[in-house]
Design a protein around this motif. Sequence first.
Motif, PDB file in Angstrom:
ATOM      1  N   UNK A 104       9.471  48.303  89.560  1.00 45.06           N
ATOM      2  CA  UNK A 104       8.100  48.842  89.508  1.00 45.06           C
ATOM      3  C   UNK A 104       7.867  49.755  90.721  1.00 45.06           C
ATOM      4  N   UNK A 105       8.278  49.290  91.886  1.00 48.35           N
ATOM      5  CA  UNK A 105       8.095  50.092  93.112  1.00 48.35           C
ATOM      6  C   UNK A 105       8.871  51.402  93.043  1.00 48.35           C
ATOM      7  N   UNK A 106      10.076  51.335  92.513  1.00 45.33           N
ATOM      8  CA  UNK A 106      10.938  52.517  92.428  1.00 45.33           C
ATOM      9  C   UNK A 106      10.360  53.567  91.479  1.00 45.33           C
ATOM     10  N   UNK A 107       9.917  53.130  90.288  1.00 48.74           N
ATOM     11  CA  UNK A 107       9.380  54.071  89.293  1.00 48.74           C
ATOM     12  C   UNK A 107       8.081  54.700  89.793  1.00 48.74           C
ATOM     13  N   UNK A 108       7.257  53.885  90.418  1.00 50.72           N
ATOM     14  CA  UNK A 108       5.985  54.447  90.916  1.00 50.72           C
ATOM     15  C   UNK A 108       6.232  55.445  92.045  1.00 50.72           C
ATOM     16  N   UNK A 109       7.262  55.188  92.850  1.00 47.02           N
ATOM     17  CA  UNK A 109       7.617  56.139  93.921  1.00 47.02           C
ATOM     18  C   UNK A 109       8.128  57.451  93.313  1.00 47.02           C
ATOM     19  N   UNK A 110       8.945  57.358  92.265  1.00 47.05           N
ATOM     20  CA  UNK A 110       9.450  58.573  91.610  1.00 47.05           C
ATOM     21  C   UNK A 110       8.294  59.352  90.992  1.00 47.05           C
ATOM     22  N   UNK A 111       7.376  58.657  90.334  1.00 48.82           N
ATOM     23  CA  UNK A 111       6.212  59.300  89.713  1.00 48.82           C
ATOM     24  C   UNK A 111       5.412  60.071  90.781  1.00 48.82           C
ATOM     25  N   UNK A 161      -0.276  60.607  66.691  1.00 51.66           N
ATOM     26  CA  UNK A 161      -0.908  60.022  67.879  1.00 51.66           C
ATOM     27  C   UNK A 161      -1.741  61.092  68.565  1.00 51.66           C
ATOM     28  N   UNK A 162      -2.954  60.716  68.966  1.00 49.12           N
ATOM     29  CA  UNK A 162      -3.790  61.637  69.745  1.00 49.12           C
ATOM     30  C   UNK A 162      -4.405  60.823  70.874  1.00 49.12           C
ATOM     31  N   UNK A 163      -4.029  61.149  72.097  1.00 51.39           N
ATOM     32  CA  UNK A 163      -4.548  60.387  73.240  1.00 51.39           C
ATOM     33  C   UNK A 163      -4.348  61.188  74.522  1.00 51.39           C
ATOM     34  N   UNK A 164      -5.133  60.837  75.593  1.00 44.96           N
ATOM     35  CA  UNK A 164      -4.886  61.494  76.881  1.00 44.96           C
ATOM     36  C   UNK A 164      -3.470  61.168  77.345  1.00 44.96           C
ATOM     37  N   UNK A 165      -2.833  62.096  78.027  1.00 46.86           N
ATOM     38  CA  UNK A 165      -1.457  61.848  78.464  1.00 46.86           C
ATOM     39  C   UNK A 165      -1.127  62.704  79.676  1.00 46.86           C
ATOM     40  N   UNK A 166      -0.321  62.139  80.546  1.00 46.97           N
ATOM     41  CA  UNK A 166       0.302  62.946  81.591  1.00 46.97           C
ATOM     42  C   UNK A 166       1.557  63.589  81.007  1.00 46.97           C
ATOM     43  N   UNK A 167       1.832  64.793  81.462  1.00 43.38           N
ATOM     44  CA  UNK A 167       3.007  65.527  80.978  1.00 43.38           C
ATOM     45  C   UNK A 167       3.939  65.866  82.140  1.00 43.38           C
ATOM     46  N   UNK A 205      12.516  74.163  75.567  1.00 42.90           N
ATOM     47  CA  UNK A 205      12.038  72.828  75.909  1.00 42.90           C
ATOM     48  C   UNK A 205      10.518  72.799  75.982  1.00 42.90           C
ATOM     49  N   UNK A 206       9.935  71.788  75.379  1.00 38.63           N
ATOM     50  CA  UNK A 206       8.487  71.557  75.457  1.00 38.63           C
ATOM     51  C   UNK A 206       8.217  70.579  76.596  1.00 38.63           C
ATOM     52  N   UNK A 207       7.034  70.686  77.202  1.00 41.46           N
ATOM     53  CA  UNK A 207       6.658  69.688  78.197  1.00 41.46           C
ATOM     54  C   UNK A 207       6.634  68.310  77.531  1.00 41.46           C
ATOM     55  N   UNK A 208       6.958  67.296  78.320  1.00 41.53           N
ATOM     56  CA  UNK A 208       7.184  65.963  77.772  1.00 41.53           C
ATOM     57  C   UNK A 208       6.031  65.034  78.140  1.00 41.53           C
ATOM     58  N   UNK A 209       5.461  64.383  77.117  1.00 40.93           N
ATOM     59  CA  UNK A 209       4.414  63.392  77.372  1.00 40.93           C
ATOM     60  C   UNK A 209       5.049  62.186  78.076  1.00 40.93           C
ATOM     61  N   UNK A 210       4.535  61.823  79.249  1.00 38.41           N
ATOM     62  CA  UNK A 210       5.164  60.751  80.030  1.00 38.41           C
ATOM     63  C   UNK A 210       4.211  59.590  80.337  1.00 38.41           C
ATOM     64  N   UNK A 211       3.106  59.492  79.578  1.00 40.77           N
ATOM     65  CA  UNK A 211       2.261  58.298  79.739  1.00 40.77           C
ATOM     66  C   UNK A 211       1.565  58.013  78.416  1.00 40.77           C
ATOM     67  N   UNK A 212       1.105  56.769  78.282  1.00 37.72           N
ATOM     68  CA  UNK A 212       0.390  56.348  77.073  1.00 37.72           C
ATOM     69  C   UNK A 212      -0.831  55.531  77.500  1.00 37.72           C
ATOM     70  N   UNK A 230       5.557  56.339  80.170  1.00 36.61           N
ATOM     71  CA  UNK A 230       6.438  56.472  79.007  1.00 36.61           C
ATOM     72  C   UNK A 230       7.709  55.670  79.275  1.00 36.61           C
ATOM     73  N   UNK A 231       8.112  54.906  78.271  1.00 34.32           N
ATOM     74  CA  UNK A 231       9.178  53.931  78.494  1.00 34.32           C
ATOM     75  C   UNK A 231      10.492  54.566  78.951  1.00 34.32           C
ATOM     76  N   UNK A 232      10.769  55.812  78.552  1.00 34.85           N
ATOM     77  CA  UNK A 232      12.044  56.407  78.960  1.00 34.85           C
ATOM     78  C   UNK A 232      12.047  56.807  80.435  1.00 34.85           C
ATOM     79  N   UNK A 233      10.914  57.263  80.958  1.00 33.01           N
ATOM     80  CA  UNK A 233      10.851  57.574  82.402  1.00 33.01           C
ATOM     81  C   UNK A 233      11.051  56.276  83.191  1.00 33.01           C
ATOM     82  N   UNK A 234      10.422  55.232  82.715  1.00 35.58           N
ATOM     83  CA  UNK A 234      10.567  53.902  83.314  1.00 35.58           C
ATOM     84  C   UNK A 234      12.032  53.449  83.244  1.00 35.58           C
ATOM     85  N   UNK A 235      12.617  53.494  82.049  1.00 34.79           N
ATOM     86  CA  UNK A 235      13.965  52.932  81.842  1.00 34.79           C
ATOM     87  C   UNK A 235      15.030  53.677  82.634  1.00 34.79           C
TER      88      UNK A 235
END
Length: 518
Positions: A104-111, A161-167, A205-212, A230-235
Amino acid sequence: MSGSKKTFYVTTPIYYVNDKPHIGHAYTTLACDVLARFKRLDGYDVKFLTGTDEHGQKVEKSAEAAGISPQALADMNSANFRELAARLNCSNDDFIRTTEPRHVASVQALWTKLVQSGDIYLGHYEGWYSVRDEAFYGEDELVAGPNGGKLAPTGAPVEWVKEPSYFFRLSAWQDKLLQWYEDNPDCVAPQSRRNEVMSFVKGGLQDLSVSRTSFKWGIPVPGDADHVMYVWLDALTNYITAVGYPNQDGAYARYWPADLHMVGKDIVRFHAVYWPAFLMAAGIKPAHRVFAHGWWTNEGQKISKSVGNVIDPLGLIEKYGLDQVRYFLLREVPFGNDGDYSHRAMVMRMNSELANDYGNLAQRVLSMIGKNCGNAVPAHGAFNDDDREMLDAAHGLLHKLRDAMDRQLFHEGLEALWVVIRAANGYVDRQAPWALKKTDPARMGTVLWVLAETIRNLALLTQAFMPDSSAKLLDQLAVAADQRDLSQCGSHHALKPGTPLPVPQGVFPRFVEEQGAD
């Protein structure tokens, strides 16, 4: 732990806890284990990582259906993957879980780093999403489904799907990625996957949705708890978590960039497009190489849960034996291609190659030494051309194996070993030591020494593939535990005449069908 040792960092993909372990998981983990073992034996400081991917909508929905918490589901299923690695006799140094605090600490630091670099921005997402694939798809990627519906290219259902998202600004990385592929021709393998990845990137390449925001089972976005990542950024971030990121000294400085991410061909895009883009945007060097292997079918049929032909690797080990399964999976098909599992092919490899070729060679040579040389390594005289050719073939194997391993061509490495095994069986037949016993006992001793020395080199080099069986062979040659790394290959560490040997025992039994079996 020597600072001067060359390092080698190899990773499996982390396995999704919504699945039960199957032959595909075993295949990837085993390939990484063979490489890790080989590199350790060859003097490298190795880190071998596997683990589980535990977040995402699919896990949340499955846990809900099972009436348990997502964490309880993750705990239960992660344990199955840990058990698989242990049962395969894998030598992983770490097992990572994406629910661990270090991750969790590592992913949040990368974000945070990606926000600081201007590569993440807030917008809203509208489009097709597959829960099963945990992936977004463009309209042009969808295929026709039943009743005029739409499906992902994998056949998975999709929903609008239609929702706010970080890209993530993936579009900004197209040229830099293409340049990276050009500058590093071996960074994606095999060639067919490299071509596929470059063609995808060249297509735009299209910008990638990275949050839900529509579910909660994920790592919260720093500073905006309504969003989970987004689970792939996390994984994907697990690969740097395991070497201590965001701390960039210690294990990180020692092992990063990773030498090899081993993946199945279905996730090559995530590893060879998204992951290097995330890393470069954060000022981190990408891994040196991504190798995407093929899939297995079962007796010619595509494997699917609905057909009920999923292959349980633990069942295979139970039925055929651990080293036999390890050998078969890496021998049966050129690594990188798709392969077909069948009982017949498995038995064929076990009986003709392991029992007849390798096992029989060792058994008859060691039995002859036991009977005719007083259970000790025989003395040898001068070598003739046939002897020298046999010894040169055995002593020259390490170079061939290193080359095959560095290209992840396990089948080529095993074939190089089997060329020598078959040559040794031919040499026994030509030299006929059983006849020399009466006519020229000294010559018999030379022939048996050449064969024992050949088997020693073979057993050293099969350790990575079949650790237990190779250890038994080395025990029977009285090779000390501290003389089993690959620096011992070749003529400089040859068997010493007069060394006492234990009573030989068979190592590779033939597989015999049970009465009434198919």
